[in-house]
Design an enzyme around this catalytic site. Structure first.
Site: not given
Length: 311
Positions: A7-11, A34, A117, A119, A177
């Site tokens: 998910g490395a292209a996300g914020g 990603d 991470i 959610n 969380h």
């Protein structure tokens, strides 16, 4: 040591990748994946930062090349919260994403430590556990829900309130969380005393801090930069412990002895195989005890949803 950010292209993913490129030990490998075609470009961009960490980016439908040989996998893939949504509204999209990614991990790097991470963490960790169990590779000492953001928020807010250096404040945060399941143990902060009024104000502020950011960004996203920092702190702690460093403790959401719920966040001593020991969180104040008891139905319900999703 190889760390994969999924998910490395996300914020969150980009912030996390930047921090890891700067802070991983010399000789580490950082893999970014990603679905978005920009991902190899994110890696190219980061590769120009002069640190002894090699970096590669992968995109497309299959995360396998990024996962191969990974010691630590940090999953931040999925959609972010928008105003009016709570973390459980994300479930419908993110549950499927976590399930399919965990299926790939089960085949490609089943011995990796996995930090989730994405959610709603209370639920997505249960999904990952059930997927790994079905594949016959589940090791409860290697699956973590990353709740470090609740910890760093607690440390920041306490330091602000008490005019202290946040680097010297340690606040254990237990439970889960999201919302009421986040329970900062303010009674256990060393060298700081709180009035009942301060505890009653600070606790919900910590619990709702994510919403504070979502609303402040006015539809433009959720907490990505602070979450990147939190995930980096947890990821680096895992790397240190896996490398043999002693005495590394972080709070995380893990499968423990099931005293309160199947998964529960509390302080964890990390070691060469992931969870070395689940530490006692000590004695609770009356306020904390009541908060703990009243959140458990919510937490158990969140976990059940995840378990049933995989059945």
């Amino acid at each position: 040591m190889k760390v994969a950010v999924i998910g490395a292209a996300g914020g969150i993913g980009q912030a996390l990748a930047l921090l890891l490129k700067n802070r991983l030990p010399a000789g580490s490998d950082l893999a970014l994946y990603d679905i978005a075609p920009v991902t190899p470009g994110v890696a190219a961009d980061l590769s120009h930062i002069p640190t002894p960490v090699s970096i590669k980016g992968y995109c497309g439908e299959d995360p396998t090349p990024a996962l191969e040989g990974a010691d630590v996998v940090l999953i931040s893939a999925g959609v972010a919260r928008k105003p009016g949504m709570d973390r459980s509204d994300l479930f419908n999209i993110n549950a499927g994403i976590v399930k399919s990614l965990t299926e790939k991990i089960a085949v490609t790097c089943p011995k990796a430590c996995i930090g989730i991470i994405t959610n709603p963490v209370n639920t997505t960790v249960a999904i990952a556990a059930e997927v790994l169990k079905k594949a016959g590779v589940y090791d409860k000492n290697k699956l973590f829900g990353v709740t470090t953001l609740d910890v760093i928020r607690s440390e920041t807010f306490v330091a602000e309130l008490k005019d202290k250096d946040p680097g010297e404040i340690r606040v254990p945060v237990i439970g889960g969380h999201s919302g009421v399941t986040i329970l900062p143990l303010l009674s256990q902060v060393e060298g700081v005393e709180f009035t009942a009024e301060e505890v009653a104000a600070l606790t919900p502020r910590i619990q709702n801090a994510g919403t504070e950011v979502v609303e402040a960004k006015a539809g433009g996203g959720s907490a990505t930069l602070s979450m990147g920092q939190a995930a980096c702190r947890f990821g680096l702690s895992l790397v240190k412990a896996l490398s043999g460093e002693q005495g590394v403790v972080e709070c995380a959401y893990v499968e423990g002895n099931g005293e309160h719920a199947r998964f529960f966040a509390q302080p964890i001593l990390l070691g060469k195989n992931g969870v070395e020991e689940i530490q006692s969180y000590g004695e609770l104040s009356a306020f904390e005890q009541e908060a703990l008891e009243s959140m458990l139905d919510t937490l158990r319900g969140d976990i059940k949803i995840g378990e049933e999703f995989v059945q």
